[in-house]
Motif scaffolding. Sequence first.
Motif, PDB file in Angstrom:
ATOM      1  N   GLY A  61       0.786  -1.225   0.000  1.00 14.89           N
ATOM      2  CA  GLY A  61       0.000   0.000   0.000  1.00 14.89           C
ATOM      3  C   GLY A  61       0.818   1.276   0.000  1.00 14.89           C
ATOM      4  O   GLY A  61       0.400   2.293  -0.554  1.00 14.89           O
ATOM      5  N   ASP A  62       2.017   1.263   0.615  1.00 14.67           N
ATOM      6  CA  ASP A  62       2.833   2.474   0.667  1.00 14.67           C
ATOM      7  C   ASP A  62       3.945   2.471  -0.382  1.00 14.67           C
ATOM      8  O   ASP A  62       4.798   3.354  -0.394  1.00 14.67           O
ATOM      9  CB  ASP A  62       3.420   2.681   2.065  1.00 14.67           C
ATOM     10  CG  ASP A  62       4.249   1.482   2.535  1.00 14.67           C
ATOM     11  OD1 ASP A  62       4.443   0.536   1.743  1.00 14.67           O
ATOM     12  OD2 ASP A  62       4.684   1.492   3.705  1.00 14.67           O
ATOM     13  N   HIS A  63       3.941   1.457  -1.241  1.00 12.92           N
ATOM     14  CA  HIS A  63       4.864   1.377  -2.383  1.00 12.92           C
ATOM     15  C   HIS A  63       6.337   1.514  -1.986  1.00 12.92           C
ATOM     16  O   HIS A  63       7.121   2.182  -2.663  1.00 12.92           O
ATOM     17  CB  HIS A  63       4.521   2.455  -3.429  1.00 12.92           C
ATOM     18  CG  HIS A  63       3.088   2.429  -3.875  1.00 12.92           C
ATOM     19  ND1 HIS A  63       2.562   1.402  -4.627  1.00 12.92           N
ATOM     20  CD2 HIS A  63       2.071   3.304  -3.666  1.00 12.92           C
ATOM     21  CE1 HIS A  63       1.286   1.643  -4.866  1.00 12.92           C
ATOM     22  NE2 HIS A  63       0.959   2.785  -4.286  1.00 12.92           N
ATOM     23  N   ASP A  64       6.703   0.844  -0.885  1.00  9.16           N
ATOM     24  CA  ASP A  64       8.104   0.922  -0.457  1.00  9.16           C
ATOM     25  C   ASP A  64       8.893  -0.342  -0.828  1.00  9.16           C
ATOM     26  O   ASP A  64      10.039  -0.511  -0.400  1.00  9.16           O
ATOM     27  CB  ASP A  64       8.194   1.170   1.047  1.00  9.16           C
ATOM     28  CG  ASP A  64       7.579   0.037   1.874  1.00  9.16           C
ATOM     29  OD1 ASP A  64       6.948  -0.859   1.277  1.00  9.16           O
ATOM     30  OD2 ASP A  64       7.726   0.063   3.110  1.00  9.16           O
ATOM     31  N   GLY A  65       8.271  -1.243  -1.600  1.00  7.91           N
ATOM     32  CA  GLY A  65       8.980  -2.439  -2.060  1.00  7.91           C
ATOM     33  C   GLY A  65       8.918  -3.621  -1.123  1.00  7.91           C
ATOM     34  O   GLY A  65       9.462  -4.683  -1.427  1.00  7.91           O
ATOM     35  N   PHE A 175     -14.564  -4.466  -5.185  1.00  7.14           N
ATOM     36  CA  PHE A 175     -13.247  -4.534  -5.808  1.00  7.14           C
ATOM     37  C   PHE A 175     -12.210  -3.825  -4.950  1.00  7.14           C
ATOM     38  O   PHE A 175     -11.069  -4.281  -4.834  1.00  7.14           O
ATOM     39  CB  PHE A 175     -13.298  -3.905  -7.207  1.00  7.14           C
ATOM     40  CG  PHE A 175     -12.238  -4.429  -8.139  1.00  7.14           C
ATOM     41  CD1 PHE A 175     -12.407  -5.646  -8.780  1.00  7.14           C
ATOM     42  CD2 PHE A 175     -11.077  -3.716  -8.360  1.00  7.14           C
ATOM     43  CE1 PHE A 175     -11.423  -6.142  -9.629  1.00  7.14           C
ATOM     44  CE2 PHE A 175     -10.091  -4.210  -9.199  1.00  7.14           C
ATOM     45  CZ  PHE A 175     -10.274  -5.422  -9.841  1.00  7.14           C
ATOM     46  N   LYS A 176     -12.607  -2.740  -4.322  1.00  5.84           N
ATOM     47  CA  LYS A 176     -11.697  -2.024  -3.417  1.00  5.84           C
ATOM     48  C   LYS A 176     -11.338  -2.897  -2.219  1.00  5.84           C
ATOM     49  O   LYS A 176     -10.212  -2.849  -1.728  1.00  5.84           O
ATOM     50  CB  LYS A 176     -12.346  -0.726  -2.944  1.00  5.84           C
ATOM     51  CG  LYS A 176     -12.465   0.341  -4.014  1.00  5.84           C
ATOM     52  CD  LYS A 176     -13.237   1.554  -3.499  1.00  5.84           C
ATOM     53  CE  LYS A 176     -13.418   2.588  -4.596  1.00  5.84           C
ATOM     54  NZ  LYS A 176     -14.223   3.747  -4.145  1.00  5.84           N
ATOM     55  N   ASP A 184      -6.865   2.470  -7.825  1.00 10.11           N
ATOM     56  CA  ASP A 184      -6.930   3.302  -9.012  1.00 10.11           C
ATOM     57  C   ASP A 184      -8.353   3.205  -9.560  1.00 10.11           C
ATOM     58  O   ASP A 184      -8.780   2.140 -10.007  1.00 10.11           O
ATOM     59  CB  ASP A 184      -5.905   2.809 -10.036  1.00 10.11           C
ATOM     60  CG  ASP A 184      -5.816   3.708 -11.256  1.00 10.11           C
ATOM     61  OD1 ASP A 184      -6.822   4.352 -11.597  1.00 10.11           O
ATOM     62  OD2 ASP A 184      -4.745   3.741 -11.891  1.00 10.11           O
ATOM     63  N   GLU A 185      -9.089   4.312  -9.517  1.00  4.37           N
ATOM     64  CA  GLU A 185     -10.487   4.300  -9.957  1.00  4.37           C
ATOM     65  C   GLU A 185     -10.610   3.885 -11.423  1.00  4.37           C
ATOM     66  O   GLU A 185     -11.579   3.225 -11.812  1.00  4.37           O
ATOM     67  CB  GLU A 185     -11.114   5.687  -9.756  1.00  4.37           C
ATOM     68  CG  GLU A 185     -11.222   6.126  -8.304  1.00  4.37           C
ATOM     69  CD  GLU A 185     -12.223   5.294  -7.514  1.00  4.37           C
ATOM     70  OE1 GLU A 185     -13.093   4.659  -8.147  1.00  4.37           O
ATOM     71  OE2 GLU A 185     -12.135   5.286  -6.276  1.00  4.37           O
ATOM     72  N   TYR A 230      -4.104  -5.762 -13.388  1.00  7.40           N
ATOM     73  CA  TYR A 230      -2.948  -5.354 -12.600  1.00  7.40           C
ATOM     74  C   TYR A 230      -1.608  -5.839 -13.130  1.00  7.40           C
ATOM     75  O   TYR A 230      -0.556  -5.366 -12.710  1.00  7.40           O
ATOM     76  CB  TYR A 230      -3.111  -5.827 -11.153  1.00  7.40           C
ATOM     77  CG  TYR A 230      -4.221  -5.110 -10.430  1.00  7.40           C
ATOM     78  CD1 TYR A 230      -4.133  -3.743 -10.184  1.00  7.40           C
ATOM     79  CD2 TYR A 230      -5.357  -5.777 -10.004  1.00  7.40           C
ATOM     80  CE1 TYR A 230      -5.143  -3.061  -9.533  1.00  7.40           C
ATOM     81  CE2 TYR A 230      -6.380  -5.113  -9.348  1.00  7.40           C
ATOM     82  CZ  TYR A 230      -6.268  -3.762  -9.122  1.00  7.40           C
ATOM     83  OH  TYR A 230      -7.283  -3.081  -8.490  1.00  7.40           O
ATOM     84  N   GLY A 231      -1.641  -6.788 -14.072  1.00 10.64           N
ATOM     85  CA  GLY A 231      -0.391  -7.346 -14.561  1.00 10.64           C
ATOM     86  C   GLY A 231       0.162  -6.694 -15.798  1.00 10.64           C
ATOM     87  O   GLY A 231       1.223  -7.079 -16.296  1.00 10.64           O
TER      88      GLY A 231
END
Length: 232
Positions: A61-65, A175-176, A184-185, A230-231
């Motif tokens: 969620g925070d995109h830190d890897g 979906f959320k 991403d809407e 998502y892929g």
Amino acid sequence: MAKRESKKRSAPRGYSEAERLLVVTSSMEKGNCASFKEMSQSTEMEYLKKKWSVWFQTLDGDHDGVISTKDRDISTKKFAEIRKKLESGDKSGDKRPENVKFDIEKWWNDYIFRKLKGPEVKMTNDEFVNSLAEAYQKDNAAFREEMERCFEDIANFLTPDMQRNITENEFADGFKAFKFGQVDEEKINDAYKLFKAAHEQLTVQLLVDAWVQFTADVDQSKQDIIMEIYGN
């Protein structure tokens, strides 16, 4: 200098020429079949690992890897917001009993962190993928059942009737809920269009089935809507 002759497969002595040929051919066919099976299994596992890596990204969620207790906290907050919206805007009569609770911390510990325990847990993509691969290779049928429970737990939080037809707004909320990281809407709109194109009516069960397929199905000939969203 004399040429070295290549080593050939041979059958035991005492066989007729036809019998010897049959034994050698059978041996070669078995070897080819084994090689094809091994290659097929390797391809299937690579496909799953690719999808699990995509799943990892949806959890970060925070995109830190890494996926960690911080990401769990992000999803906990998001679920509280979804629950509030569902309870305030539910016009369908599809009421969730007061005692139906979704323990999101337990969900993360059981299905995501798995064997890792502690107040501060972190997993890299490789660690996450390898933990899933270990479970899948141990018993792929049991792994699929585990993924069914994984996403049914979320579905039960959303509705007690997973076969009920749902609206576009309900689909978006659902979906959320299944997508734990930032939402991403535009991707939700894309997902809705893909689901509508594939199914006449939309249900929460379809969301469950799609995520189980995404996390546990090796058949690349089937449309995988979650992977499409998502892929790519």
